[in-house]
Design a protein around this motif. Structure first.
Motif, short mmCIF file in Angstrom:
data_model
loop_
_atom_site.label_atom_id
_atom_site.label_comp_id
_atom_site.label_asym_id
_atom_site.label_seq_id
_atom_site.Cartn_x
_atom_site.Cartn_y
_atom_site.Cartn_z
N LEU A 1 -105.74 61.61 -20.50
CA LEU A 1 -106.41 60.30 -20.53
C LEU A 1 -106.90 59.96 -21.94
O LEU A 1 -106.92 58.78 -22.32
CB LEU A 1 -107.56 60.26 -19.53
N ALA A 2 -107.26 60.98 -22.72
CA ALA A 2 -107.62 60.73 -24.12
C ALA A 2 -106.41 60.20 -24.89
O ALA A 2 -106.52 59.27 -25.71
CB ALA A 2 -108.16 62.00 -24.76
N ALA A 3 -105.22 60.77 -24.63
CA ALA A 3 -103.99 60.30 -25.29
C ALA A 3 -103.62 58.91 -24.79
O ALA A 3 -103.13 58.08 -25.56
CB ALA A 3 -102.86 61.30 -25.03
N ARG A 4 -103.83 58.66 -23.50
CA ARG A 4 -103.59 57.30 -22.97
C ARG A 4 -104.47 56.29 -23.68
O ARG A 4 -104.00 55.22 -24.09
CB ARG A 4 -103.86 57.27 -21.48
N ASP A 5 -105.75 56.61 -23.85
CA ASP A 5 -106.66 55.69 -24.52
C ASP A 5 -106.25 55.47 -25.97
O ASP A 5 -106.37 54.37 -26.51
CB ASP A 5 -108.09 56.22 -24.45
N GLU A 6 -105.75 56.54 -26.62
CA GLU A 6 -105.25 56.41 -27.99
C GLU A 6 -104.06 55.45 -28.03
O GLU A 6 -103.93 54.64 -28.95
CB GLU A 6 -104.87 57.78 -28.53
N THR A 7 -103.21 55.53 -27.02
CA THR A 7 -102.06 54.63 -26.94
C THR A 7 -102.52 53.18 -26.72
O THR A 7 -102.00 52.25 -27.36
CB THR A 7 -101.12 55.06 -25.80
N LEU A 8 -103.47 52.99 -25.83
CA LEU A 8 -103.97 51.63 -25.57
C LEU A 8 -104.59 51.03 -26.83
O LEU A 8 -104.52 49.80 -27.04
CB LEU A 8 -104.97 51.66 -24.43
N LYS A 9 -105.19 51.86 -27.68
CA LYS A 9 -105.79 51.35 -28.92
C LYS A 9 -104.73 50.86 -29.89
O LYS A 9 -105.03 50.06 -30.79
CB LYS A 9 -106.65 52.44 -29.57
N MET A 10 -103.49 51.33 -29.74
CA MET A 10 -102.40 50.85 -30.59
C MET A 10 -102.01 49.41 -30.25
O MET A 10 -101.37 48.73 -31.06
CB MET A 10 -101.16 51.73 -30.41
N LEU A 11 -102.37 48.98 -29.04
CA LEU A 11 -101.95 47.69 -28.54
C LEU A 11 -103.07 46.66 -28.65
O LEU A 11 -104.25 47.00 -28.54
CB LEU A 11 -101.52 47.79 -27.07
N THR A 12 -102.70 45.42 -28.82
CA THR A 12 -103.62 44.30 -28.67
C THR A 12 -103.32 43.65 -27.32
O THR A 12 -102.21 43.81 -26.79
CB THR A 12 -103.46 43.27 -29.79
N PRO A 13 -104.28 42.94 -26.73
CA PRO A 13 -104.00 42.28 -25.44
C PRO A 13 -102.73 41.43 -25.50
O PRO A 13 -102.48 40.74 -26.48
CB PRO A 13 -105.25 41.42 -25.23
N GLY A 14 -101.92 41.56 -24.45
CA GLY A 14 -100.64 40.86 -24.41
C GLY A 14 -99.47 41.72 -24.86
O GLY A 14 -98.32 41.28 -24.79
N GLN A 15 -99.75 42.95 -25.31
CA GLN A 15 -98.69 43.84 -25.77
C GLN A 15 -98.45 44.95 -24.75
O GLN A 15 -99.26 45.20 -23.86
CB GLN A 15 -99.05 44.45 -27.13
N SER A 16 -97.30 45.64 -24.92
CA SER A 16 -96.92 46.70 -23.98
C SER A 16 -96.32 47.88 -24.72
O SER A 16 -95.86 47.76 -25.86
CB SER A 16 -95.93 46.17 -22.94
N ALA A 17 -96.31 49.03 -24.04
CA ALA A 17 -95.75 50.26 -24.61
C ALA A 17 -95.16 51.09 -23.49
O ALA A 17 -95.50 50.95 -22.32
CB ALA A 17 -96.83 51.05 -25.35
N ALA A 18 -94.25 51.98 -23.87
CA ALA A 18 -93.70 52.97 -22.94
C ALA A 18 -94.20 54.34 -23.36
O ALA A 18 -94.26 54.65 -24.55
CB ALA A 18 -92.18 52.94 -22.95
N ILE A 19 -94.58 55.15 -22.37
CA ILE A 19 -94.96 56.54 -22.61
C ILE A 19 -93.95 57.41 -21.87
O ILE A 19 -93.86 57.37 -20.64
CB ILE A 19 -96.38 56.84 -22.08
N VAL A 20 -93.18 58.18 -22.60
CA VAL A 20 -92.18 59.07 -22.00
C VAL A 20 -92.77 60.48 -21.98
O VAL A 20 -93.04 61.06 -23.04
CB VAL A 20 -90.85 59.05 -22.77
N SER A 21 -92.98 61.01 -20.78
CA SER A 21 -93.66 62.31 -20.71
C SER A 21 -93.17 63.11 -19.51
O SER A 21 -91.96 63.27 -19.32
CB SER A 21 -95.17 62.11 -20.68
N HIS A 22 -94.09 63.56 -18.67
CA HIS A 22 -93.79 64.59 -17.69
C HIS A 22 -94.42 64.28 -16.33
O HIS A 22 -95.21 63.35 -16.19
CB HIS A 22 -94.30 65.94 -18.20
N LEU A 23 -94.08 65.12 -15.36
CA LEU A 23 -94.58 64.95 -14.00
C LEU A 23 -96.11 64.95 -13.94
O LEU A 23 -96.73 64.01 -13.45
CB LEU A 23 -94.02 66.06 -13.10
N GLN A 24 -96.72 66.02 -14.42
CA GLN A 24 -98.17 66.15 -14.28
C GLN A 24 -98.92 65.18 -15.20
O GLN A 24 -100.03 64.74 -14.87
CB GLN A 24 -98.62 67.60 -14.55
#
Length: 272
Positions: free
Chosen positions: A189-212
């Motif tokens: 969730l810390a990494a997710r929040d770091e990813t969200l900080k890369m975005l401004t409202p109206g933007q999107s991103a893909a996170i390619v990762s794992h099951l867990q």
């Protein structure tokens, strides 16, 4: 027959796939494609209904990597954060997920540093119309759950009771050198929040990762307790979509574990 510009050209294993609106040849590591209509019009690629992104929200597409070559061979073992390779089918699955995501303009593509996720992230970015000048961002926080000394063991060797207690977040049975689900979820969730900080409202991103990793983010959005997240289904190379409202903090799960149906074989998805 023409070569699809979005795919590499070293064909090794090809399979003819027919859909109502398109016909394509897809290969491991590459593809030759015969398109009667744009691929995104194929019903198997269209995906679930998805509303336009609210100007106040940020959108994440969570992509699990494709099928791997289990290090135990015919004896499926847990591998967790080991850097195991994708199988040929797993590469094809990753390509299919990337082709589905090419209909969206992604502002960032983020991934786990493990090679099976990096492959999928590169496939996603390479098919984006706005890919020029962009690089995949690797975040350690999206690494798969570390199974510690359980790596290389089957479920029977670990013990069903031990696994049940682990899934229920009994941290006293955390394998030596490994991680518990609560520890994993905190870093994810810390990494997710770091990813969200890369975005401004109206933007999107893909996170390619794992099951867990995907389960950690999805369970938080669905408000499912950590000790119940092990039951969340997340297919190989599937896509989950979540919006995050920057004003209210609301998380909206539009769909989960959507896997484009392009006629591939069923993946083997046992111990992980």
């Amino acid at each position: 027959l023409r070569h699809c510009a979005c795919c590499p050209c070293h064909v090794r294993h090809c399979r003819l796939l027919a859909c109502e609106d398109s016909i394509q040849l897809i290969a491991s590591n590459s593809a030759w494609v015969l398109l009667l209509e744009p691929l995104t019009k194929c019903k198997s690629m269209a995906g679930p209904d998805l509303p336009p992104l609210d100007p106040a929200s940020k959108r994440l597409f969570l992509v699990r990597h494709g099928e791997v070559i289990n290090p135990g061979g015919d004896r499926p073992v847990y591998y967790g954060a080991m850097d195991v390779p994708l199988s040929p089918l797993g590469e094809q699955e990753a390509q299919a997920a990337a082709m589905y995501l090419q209909q969206f303009d992604l502002d960032h593509v983020v991934c786990s540093p493990l090679s099976r996720a990096v492959y999928g992230a590169n496939e996603v970015l390479s098919r984006q119309r706005n890919a020029e000048g962009k690089d995949v961002v690797s975040l350690d926080g999206f690494t798969e759950l570390d199974r510690g000394e359980w790596c290389g063991k089957t479920k029977d060797e670990i013990g069903a009771e031990q696994m049940a207690r682990f899934d229920a977040c009994d941290e006293s049975v955390t394998p030596k050198g490994g991680e518990s689900y609560p520890f994993l979820k905190k870093r994810v969730l810390a990494a997710r929040d770091e990813t969200l900080k890369m975005l401004t409202p109206g933007q999107s991103a893909a996170i390619v990762s794992h099951l867990q990793v995907t389960r950690s983010i999805l369970s938080d959005a669905l408000q499912i307790p950590t000790d119940q997240m092990a039951s969340l289904p997340v297919a190989t190379a599937s896509v989950t979509c979540i919006d995050y409202n920057s004003e209210t903090g609301e998380q909206t799960v539009h769909f989960q574990s959507f896997k484009p149906d392009v006629g591939l074989q069923t993946s083997k998805d046992g111990a992980n």
